[in-house]
Design an enzyme around this catalytic site. Structure first.
Site, mmCIF file in Angstrom:
data_model
loop_
_atom_site.group_PDB
_atom_site.id
_atom_site.type_symbol
_atom_site.label_atom_id
_atom_site.label_comp_id
_atom_site.label_asym_id
_atom_site.label_seq_id
_atom_site.Cartn_x
_atom_site.Cartn_y
_atom_site.Cartn_z
ATOM 1 N N GLU A 119 1.970 4.250 10.389
ATOM 2 C CA GLU A 119 0.507 4.246 10.180
ATOM 3 C C GLU A 119 -0.075 5.517 10.779
ATOM 4 O O GLU A 119 -1.105 5.484 11.452
ATOM 5 C CB GLU A 119 -0.153 3.008 10.815
ATOM 6 C CG GLU A 119 0.241 1.685 10.209
ATOM 7 C CD GLU A 119 -0.254 1.489 8.798
ATOM 8 O OE1 GLU A 119 -1.054 2.319 8.316
ATOM 9 O OE2 GLU A 119 0.181 0.519 8.156
ATOM 10 N N THR A 155 2.961 7.193 1.208
ATOM 11 C CA THR A 155 4.009 8.130 1.651
ATOM 12 C C THR A 155 4.964 8.494 0.511
ATOM 13 O O THR A 155 5.298 7.655 -0.329
ATOM 14 C CB THR A 155 4.801 7.499 2.819
ATOM 15 O OG1 THR A 155 3.873 7.096 3.819
ATOM 16 C CG2 THR A 155 5.795 8.472 3.424
ATOM 17 N N PHE A 187 0.893 -1.163 0.000
ATOM 18 C CA PHE A 187 0.000 0.000 0.000
ATOM 19 C C PHE A 187 0.932 1.214 0.000
ATOM 20 O O PHE A 187 1.732 1.371 0.934
ATOM 21 C CB PHE A 187 -0.837 -0.045 1.279
ATOM 22 C CG PHE A 187 -1.947 0.963 1.368
ATOM 23 C CD1 PHE A 187 -3.221 0.682 0.877
ATOM 24 C CD2 PHE A 187 -1.735 2.198 1.993
ATOM 25 C CE1 PHE A 187 -4.256 1.607 0.987
ATOM 26 C CE2 PHE A 187 -2.774 3.116 2.110
ATOM 27 C CZ PHE A 187 -4.033 2.820 1.609
ATOM 28 N N ILE A 205 13.774 -2.691 34.540
ATOM 29 C CA ILE A 205 13.908 -3.836 35.453
ATOM 30 C C ILE A 205 15.239 -4.548 35.213
ATOM 31 O O ILE A 205 15.842 -5.091 36.128
ATOM 32 C CB ILE A 205 12.700 -4.801 35.286
ATOM 33 C CG1 ILE A 205 11.437 -4.130 35.826
ATOM 34 C CG2 ILE A 205 12.956 -6.144 35.973
ATOM 35 C CD1 ILE A 205 10.162 -4.924 35.620
ATOM 36 N N PHE A 208 9.358 4.700 1.926
ATOM 37 C CA PHE A 208 9.061 3.789 3.036
ATOM 38 C C PHE A 208 7.917 2.836 2.689
ATOM 39 O O PHE A 208 6.897 2.774 3.393
ATOM 40 C CB PHE A 208 8.647 4.565 4.296
ATOM 41 C CG PHE A 208 9.682 5.490 4.851
ATOM 42 C CD1 PHE A 208 11.026 5.172 4.819
ATOM 43 C CD2 PHE A 208 9.307 6.700 5.451
ATOM 44 C CE1 PHE A 208 11.984 6.031 5.353
ATOM 45 C CE2 PHE A 208 10.250 7.562 5.993
ATOM 46 C CZ PHE A 208 11.593 7.237 5.944
#
Ligand SMILES: Cc1cc2nc3c(=O)[nH]c(=O)nc-3n(C[C@H](O)[C@H](O)[C@H](O)COP(=O)(O)OP(=O)(O)OC[C@H]3O[C@@H](n4cnc5c(N)ncnc54)[C@H](O)[C@@H]3O)c2cc1C
Length: 379
Positions: free
Chosen positions: A362, A125, A122, A336, A155
Site C-alpha cells: 500500500e 501495480t 484493486f 525476548i 501482485f
C-alpha cells in the site's frame, strides 16, 4: 473527544475475536502450509459481515463504519493475517465502487460482495511500477460501446476469487489513466500461479493477465480519463485495512512477549524479573497503545472524509507509524525469545514474517514520507 469504543464496537470486537480464536486458530498451520484460506473461513467471516462492514446498508453492507471495521479486522489479524489480507484488499476495491460508482454499478456489484459471495480486487501495480502511476502501461482502446484492455497487473490481491476488480489502464485516445470495473475470469482474463510471500500466508496474491479483455463502456468507473483521483483514493483507503492487519500482528506479538517473559525461567525465576525484559515489554506496550489509536482514528476520519487529498496525508502518516511500530515491536518480542524466536515452531517467528510485510505494501514507507513532506513544504 472520547477515546472509548461504543457498545456496538465492543460487541463486534468480541465477535471477531471469538470467531478468530474458535474457528481460525485451529486452521492456522494449514493456512500457513497451504498458503490458502479454507472456504469455511471465508463463509464464517461473511456471516460476521466482515465483507461489507463499512459499506452502506442500502447496498448490503453493515453500515458500521471504517472505525468498527479496523477494530474487527485487528482481531482477525491477531490470529492470522491471510484472511485479514483478503478482507482488506476486498474492502479497498469495493470501497472504490461505493465511492465512485454509478447507482447501477453499485446495485450490480456491491450486494454480492458484501455477502462475501464475490470478492473484490484493486489492480494498479504492474511489473514496471508500484509507486508511480505515470508509468502505467496497461492499455484501454475504445471499440464502439466497449473498451479492449491489454496488459499485466502484478501482485494483485484476491485475483483468483470471482468478483469485480477495479483496474487502471491508460486510455489510448487521451493518454490518461481511466478506472474500469472488470469481472474477474471474463474472457481474456487469466492469472499466474500464487506468489509465495514471506508473510501473510493464505492471502491470495497473483499477477493478472489481460488479453483483449472486452468490457462494456458502462463499466468505466468515475469519469473517463479521471482514474487518478480514484487511484489516490484507493491507495489512501487501502491503508485503513493494512494498518488493522499490522495492529493485529503487533497485538499478537505483545501477547507472545508477555507470555514468554513469564514462562521462560533462568535460575528458577521467570526472565520477566530482568529489567532488560521489562523495558522491552514496556516498549512493545507503548507501541501498541500509540498505534491502535492512530489506526482507529484513521478509520474515524475515513467515515467523514470528503477531501481525499487531506485524507491521503493522514493515511500516509498513520501507515508509517503503525507499520513501523508493528515491525519494531515484533522484532523486540523476538529478542525476548532469544534463539527460540528464530525457530519456526515458535509463533513469534511467524509474527515477525508477517510484520515485515506492512512497510512495503500500500505504498512503501519512503513514498509516504514524501507525501507528508510535500503536504507540509510545497502546499
Ligand atoms: C501482499 C501484497 C499485496 C499487494 N496487493 C496489491 C493489490 O491488491 N493491488 C495492487 O495494485 N498492488 C498490490 N501490491 C503491490 C504493492 O502495493 C506495491 O508493490 C508497492 O506499492 C510497492 O511498489 P514496488 O514494489 O513496485 O516498489 P517501487 O515503487 O519499485 O519502490 C522500490 C523502492 O524504490 C523507492 N522509490 C520508488 N519511487 C521513488 C521515488 N519517486 N522517490 C524516492 N524513492 C522511490 C521506494 O522507496 C522503494 O524503497 C501488493 C503487494 C504485496 C506484497
Amino acid at each position: 473527544m472520547d477515546f472509548t469504543l461504543t457498545k456496538e464496537q465492543l460487541l463486534i470486537q468480541k465477535m471477531a475475536r471469538d470467531y478468530a480464536e474458535q474457528y481460525i486458530q485451529p486452521l492456522v498451520e494449514r493456512i500457513e502450509s497451504e498458503n490458502a484460506v479454507p472456504k469455511e473461513v471465508i463463509e464464517g467471516l461473511a456471516e460476521l459481515d466482515l465483507f461489507g462492514m463499512p459499506m452502506p446498508e442500502a447496498y448490503g453492507g453493515a453500515g458500521a463504519g471504517y472505525d468498527t471495521y479496523v477494530v474487527a479486522l485487528e482481531q482477525i489479524a491477531r490470529i492470522s493475517c491471510g484472511p485479514a489480507m483478503i478482507i482488506s484488499a476486498h474492502t479497498l476495491g469495493l470501497g472504490a465502487i461505493n465511492n465512485f460508482g454509478t447507482e447501477e454499478q453499485k446495485q450490480r456489484y456491491m450486494p454480492k460482495c458484501c455477502r462475501g459471495e464475490h470478492i473484490a480486487s484493486f489492480a494498479f501495480t504492474e511489473p514496471g511500477t508500484g509507486s508511480d502511476p505515470k508509468q502505467i502501461t496497461t492499455t484501454a482502446v475504445r471499440d464502439g460501446n466497449h473498451f479492449v484492455i491489454n496488459g499485466t497487473k502484478r501482485f494483485i490481491s484476491n485475483g483468483t476469487y470471482p468478483g469485480p476488480v477495479v483496474l487502471f489502464a491508460r486510455d489510448q485516445e487521451n493518454g490518461k489513466i481511466t478506472a474500469f470495473i472488470v469481472e474477474k475470469f471474463c474472457e481474456g482474463y487469466s492469472v499466474s500461479k500464487p506468489w509465495e510471500k514471506v508473510g501473510w500466508h493464505g492471502g491470495d496474491l497473483v499477477d493478472i493477465y489481460l488479453k483483449n479483455v472486452r468490457i462494456p463502456a458502462e463499466n468505466v468507473l468515475g469519469e473517463r480519463g479521471y482514474g487518478y483521483p480514484i487511484l489516490q483514493y484507493g491507495i489512501a483507503f487501502g491503508k485503513i485495512g493494512m494498518n488493522a492487519i499490522a495492529l493485529g500482528t503487533l497485538l499478537a506479538a505483545y501477547e507472545e512477549a508477555v507470555t514468554y517473559a513469564k514462562e521462560k525461567t533462568h535460575r528458577g525465576e521467570p526472565i520477566a524479573k530482568f529489567q532488560t525484559i521489562q523495558l522491552r515489554i514496556a516498549d512493545i506496550a507503548m507501541k501498541y497503545e500509540a498505534s491502535r489509536w492512530v489506526a482507529y482514528r484513521l478509520g474515524c476520519l475515513a467515515n467523514q472524509t470528503k477531501d481525499y487529498a487531506d485524507f491521503a496525508r493522514e493515511a500516509a502518516m498513520a501507515k508509517v507509524i503503525v507499520a513501523e511500530n508493528a515491525f519494531s515491536a515484533t522484532r523486540i518480542a523476538l529478542d525476548i525469545h532469544g534463539s527460540y524466536g528464530l525457530m519456526t515452531d515458535y509463533k513469534i517467528s511467524r509474527l515477525y514474517r508477517d510484520a515485515v510485510m506492512g512497510p512495503q505494501i500500500e505504498g512503501v514507507i519512503d513514498m509516504q514520507k514524501i507525501i507528508v513532506a510535500g503536504s507540509i513544504l510545497f502546499k
